[in-house]
Design a protein around this motif. Structure first.
Motif, PDB file in Angstrom:
ATOM      1  N   LYS A 160      -5.535  15.079  52.643  1.00  0.00           N
ATOM      2  CA  LYS A 160      -4.138  15.499  52.627  1.00  0.00           C
ATOM      3  C   LYS A 160      -3.235  14.343  52.210  1.00  0.00           C
ATOM      4  CE  LYS A 160      -0.611  17.821  55.313  1.00  0.00           C
ATOM      5  NZ  LYS A 160      -0.243  18.472  56.573  1.00  0.00           N
ATOM      6  N   GLY A 161      -2.349  14.633  51.245  1.00  0.00           N
ATOM      7  CA  GLY A 161      -1.397  13.636  50.775  1.00  0.00           C
ATOM      8  C   GLY A 161      -1.821  12.924  49.505  1.00  0.00           C
ATOM      9  N   GLN A 162      -3.082  13.108  49.082  1.00  0.00           N
ATOM     10  CA  GLN A 162      -3.531  12.506  47.826  1.00  0.00           C
ATOM     11  C   GLN A 162      -2.761  13.106  46.665  1.00  0.00           C
ATOM     12  OE1 GLN A 162      -7.764  13.283  47.638  1.00  0.00           O
ATOM     13  NE2 GLN A 162      -8.264  11.191  48.192  1.00  0.00           N
ATOM     14  N   PHE A 163      -2.502  12.272  45.670  1.00  0.00           N
ATOM     15  CA  PHE A 163      -1.831  12.745  44.460  1.00  0.00           C
ATOM     16  C   PHE A 163      -2.872  13.432  43.599  1.00  0.00           C
ATOM     17  CE2 PHE A 163       0.965  12.194  40.716  1.00  0.00           C
ATOM     18  CZ  PHE A 163       2.149  12.591  41.306  1.00  0.00           C
ATOM     19  N   VAL A 164      -2.702  14.728  43.310  1.00  0.00           N
ATOM     20  CA  VAL A 164      -3.755  15.480  42.646  1.00  0.00           C
ATOM     21  C   VAL A 164      -3.570  15.654  41.145  1.00  0.00           C
ATOM     22  CG1 VAL A 164      -4.521  16.734  44.683  1.00  0.00           C
ATOM     23  CG2 VAL A 164      -2.656  17.661  43.351  1.00  0.00           C
ATOM     24  N   ASN A 165      -2.353  15.502  40.646  1.00  0.00           N
ATOM     25  CA  ASN A 165      -2.162  15.686  39.211  1.00  0.00           C
ATOM     26  C   ASN A 165      -0.854  15.025  38.794  1.00  0.00           C
ATOM     27  OD1 ASN A 165      -2.207  16.520  36.577  1.00  0.00           O
ATOM     28  ND2 ASN A 165      -2.590  18.664  37.035  1.00  0.00           N
ATOM     29  N   SER A 166      -0.903  14.201  37.763  1.00  0.00           N
ATOM     30  CA  SER A 166       0.300  13.476  37.340  1.00  0.00           C
ATOM     31  C   SER A 166       1.039  14.160  36.196  1.00  0.00           C
ATOM     32  CB  SER A 166      -0.082  12.051  36.922  1.00  0.00           C
ATOM     33  OG  SER A 166      -1.008  12.091  35.858  1.00  0.00           O
ATOM     34  N   THR A 167       0.515  15.274  35.712  1.00  0.00           N
ATOM     35  CA  THR A 167       1.186  15.969  34.611  1.00  0.00           C
ATOM     36  C   THR A 167       2.308  16.857  35.137  1.00  0.00           C
ATOM     37  OG1 THR A 167      -0.362  17.821  34.707  1.00  0.00           O
ATOM     38  CG2 THR A 167      -0.904  16.019  33.203  1.00  0.00           C
ATOM     39  N   LEU A 168       3.256  17.169  34.258  1.00  0.00           N
ATOM     40  CA  LEU A 168       4.334  18.077  34.632  1.00  0.00           C
ATOM     41  C   LEU A 168       3.790  19.499  34.670  1.00  0.00           C
ATOM     42  CD1 LEU A 168       7.299  16.686  32.513  1.00  0.00           C
ATOM     43  CD2 LEU A 168       7.057  16.590  34.984  1.00  0.00           C
ATOM     44  N   GLU A 169       3.838  20.100  35.834  1.00  0.00           N
ATOM     45  CA  GLU A 169       3.379  21.477  35.973  1.00  0.00           C
ATOM     46  C   GLU A 169       4.117  22.137  37.128  1.00  0.00           C
ATOM     47  OE1 GLU A 169      -0.605  21.045  38.629  1.00  0.00           O
ATOM     48  OE2 GLU A 169      -0.843  20.766  36.483  1.00  0.00           O
ATOM     49  N   PHE A 170       3.910  23.442  37.262  1.00  0.00           N
ATOM     50  CA  PHE A 170       4.678  24.211  38.234  1.00  0.00           C
ATOM     51  C   PHE A 170       3.963  24.374  39.577  1.00  0.00           C
ATOM     52  CE2 PHE A 170       6.219  25.744  34.067  1.00  0.00           C
ATOM     53  CZ  PHE A 170       7.526  25.304  34.193  1.00  0.00           C
ATOM     54  N   SER A 171       3.178  23.407  39.975  1.00  0.00           N
ATOM     55  CA  SER A 171       2.556  23.434  41.298  1.00  0.00           C
ATOM     56  C   SER A 171       2.685  22.048  41.928  1.00  0.00           C
ATOM     57  CB  SER A 171       1.080  23.834  41.199  1.00  0.00           C
ATOM     58  OG  SER A 171       0.373  22.934  40.381  1.00  0.00           O
ATOM     59  N   PRO A 172       2.747  21.982  43.267  1.00  0.00           N
ATOM     60  CA  PRO A 172       2.920  20.701  43.961  1.00  0.00           C
ATOM     61  C   PRO A 172       1.799  19.715  43.640  1.00  0.00           C
ATOM     62  CG  PRO A 172       3.355  22.520  45.446  1.00  0.00           C
ATOM     63  CD  PRO A 172       2.779  23.123  44.194  1.00  0.00           C
ATOM     64  N   HIS A 173       2.137  18.431  43.675  1.00  0.00           N
ATOM     65  CA  HIS A 173       1.199  17.377  43.285  1.00  0.00           C
ATOM     66  C   HIS A 173       0.523  16.671  44.458  1.00  0.00           C
ATOM     67  CE1 HIS A 173       2.185  17.572  39.017  1.00  0.00           C
ATOM     68  NE2 HIS A 173       3.439  17.721  39.379  1.00  0.00           N
ATOM     69  N   LEU A 174       0.935  16.958  45.681  1.00  0.00           N
ATOM     70  CA  LEU A 174       0.302  16.330  46.839  1.00  0.00           C
ATOM     71  C   LEU A 174      -0.710  17.307  47.446  1.00  0.00           C
ATOM     72  CD1 LEU A 174       3.379  14.618  48.543  1.00  0.00           C
ATOM     73  CD2 LEU A 174       1.696  13.606  46.997  1.00  0.00           C
ATOM     74  N   LEU A 226      12.341  22.054  39.813  1.00  0.00           N
ATOM     75  CA  LEU A 226      11.006  22.407  40.298  1.00  0.00           C
ATOM     76  C   LEU A 226       9.969  21.384  39.854  1.00  0.00           C
ATOM     77  CD1 LEU A 226       9.277  24.494  41.812  1.00  0.00           C
ATOM     78  CD2 LEU A 226       9.029  25.733  39.650  1.00  0.00           C
ATOM     79  N   LEU A 227      10.012  20.985  38.593  1.00  0.00           N
ATOM     80  CA  LEU A 227       9.050  20.004  38.074  1.00  0.00           C
ATOM     81  C   LEU A 227       9.173  18.668  38.801  1.00  0.00           C
ATOM     82  CD1 LEU A 227       9.234  20.734  34.232  1.00  0.00           C
ATOM     83  CD2 LEU A 227       7.348  21.272  35.785  1.00  0.00           C
ATOM     84  N   ILE A 228      10.404  18.239  39.059  1.00  0.00           N
ATOM     85  CA  ILE A 228      10.611  16.960  39.749  1.00  0.00           C
ATOM     86  C   ILE A 228      10.187  17.069  41.219  1.00  0.00           C
ATOM     87  CG2 ILE A 228      12.345  15.268  40.504  1.00  0.00           C
ATOM     88  CD1 ILE A 228      11.676  15.198  37.484  1.00  0.00           C
ATOM     89  N   SER A 229      10.617  18.152  41.891  1.00  0.00           N
ATOM     90  CA  SER A 229      10.306  18.284  43.327  1.00  0.00           C
ATOM     91  C   SER A 229       8.811  18.422  43.583  1.00  0.00           C
ATOM     92  CB  SER A 229      11.056  19.486  43.914  1.00  0.00           C
ATOM     93  OG  SER A 229      10.521  20.702  43.428  1.00  0.00           O
ATOM     94  N   ASN A 230       8.061  18.944  42.608  1.00  0.00           N
ATOM     95  CA  ASN A 230       6.615  19.114  42.795  1.00  0.00           C
ATOM     96  C   ASN A 230       5.879  17.796  42.998  1.00  0.00           C
ATOM     97  OD1 ASN A 230       6.411  21.881  42.841  1.00  0.00           O
ATOM     98  ND2 ASN A 230       6.205  22.081  40.634  1.00  0.00           N
TER      99      ASN A 230
END
Length: 196
Positions: A111-125, A62-66
């Motif tokens: 849409k598509g911007q990278f919103v957070n580079s930390t490991l978390e349980f929500s999508p980063h795009l 999950l962390l990687i796929s986010n």
């Protein structure tokens, strides 16, 4: 260049994604099994080890796929917004510029911007929906709409209309520059000459 922007109505309330529901279920199940295992009446054998491995693999996956997934869309698209020199058409409602006292537009989400580079349980795009237009009318009424921005569908592409709103006193100079994403000195000076 687009001629319209998609309007979005977010759902109110708290939203939990299916991926996070699965994680919560696995965590609660593992916790209950560990607690029950400590009592003399239960013996789950290798089941706790098996679920622990699934839990760890799921969290890792999950962390990687986010990093490659878009934020969830919690709401629905309800129409379009068109900016015109003398009016703003939103969801088939026409707001005349003469009736508007102030226009505020917050539009930094694409849409598509990278919103957070930390490991978390929500999508980063980004889903591009964290944008808002607020209209304050001379009669005291206020309306607010969320809208989508993509690489091809952005509010800054309405430069002519936005400039007209500024010249008619509906927004400040700095707010106009922010919306148009202008921060280069030479570009701003050239734009000032265009206005004159």
């Amino acid at each position: 260049m687009t001629k319209s922007i998609s309007i979005f109505e977010p759902k109110k309330g708290f939203f939990i994604s299916n991926e996070n529901l699965i994680l919560i279920f696995l965590t609660v199940t593992l916790f209950i099994l560990v607690i029950l295992q400590r009592t003399p009446n239960f013996d789950f054998g290798n089941m706790i080890t098996f679920i622990s491995i699934i839990w760890v693999l799921y969290i890792f996956g999950l962390l990687i796929s986010n990093f490659f997934r878009y934020q969830h869309i919690n709401g629905e698209f309800i129409g379009e917004m068109k900016l015109e020199n003398d009016s703003i058409l939103i969801e088939k409602k026409k707001y005349l510029i003469n009736d508007i006292n102030e226009i505020e537009i917050y539009c930094e989400d694409i849409k598509g911007q990278f919103v957070n580079s930390t490991l978390e349980f929500s999508p980063h795009l980004s889903n591009g929906l964290n944008n808002v237009i607020r209209l304050k009318f001379k009669n005291g009424e206020k309306v607010s709409y969320s809208f989508l921005q993509t690489e091809r569908e952005q509010i800054k592409y309405f430069k002519k209309e936005l400039t007209e709103y500024f010249t008619r006193g509906k927004m400040s100079w700095l707010h106009l520059l922010t919306i148009l994403d202008m921060n280069d000195y030479d570009e701003i000076q050239k734009f000032k000459k265009e206005l004159k």
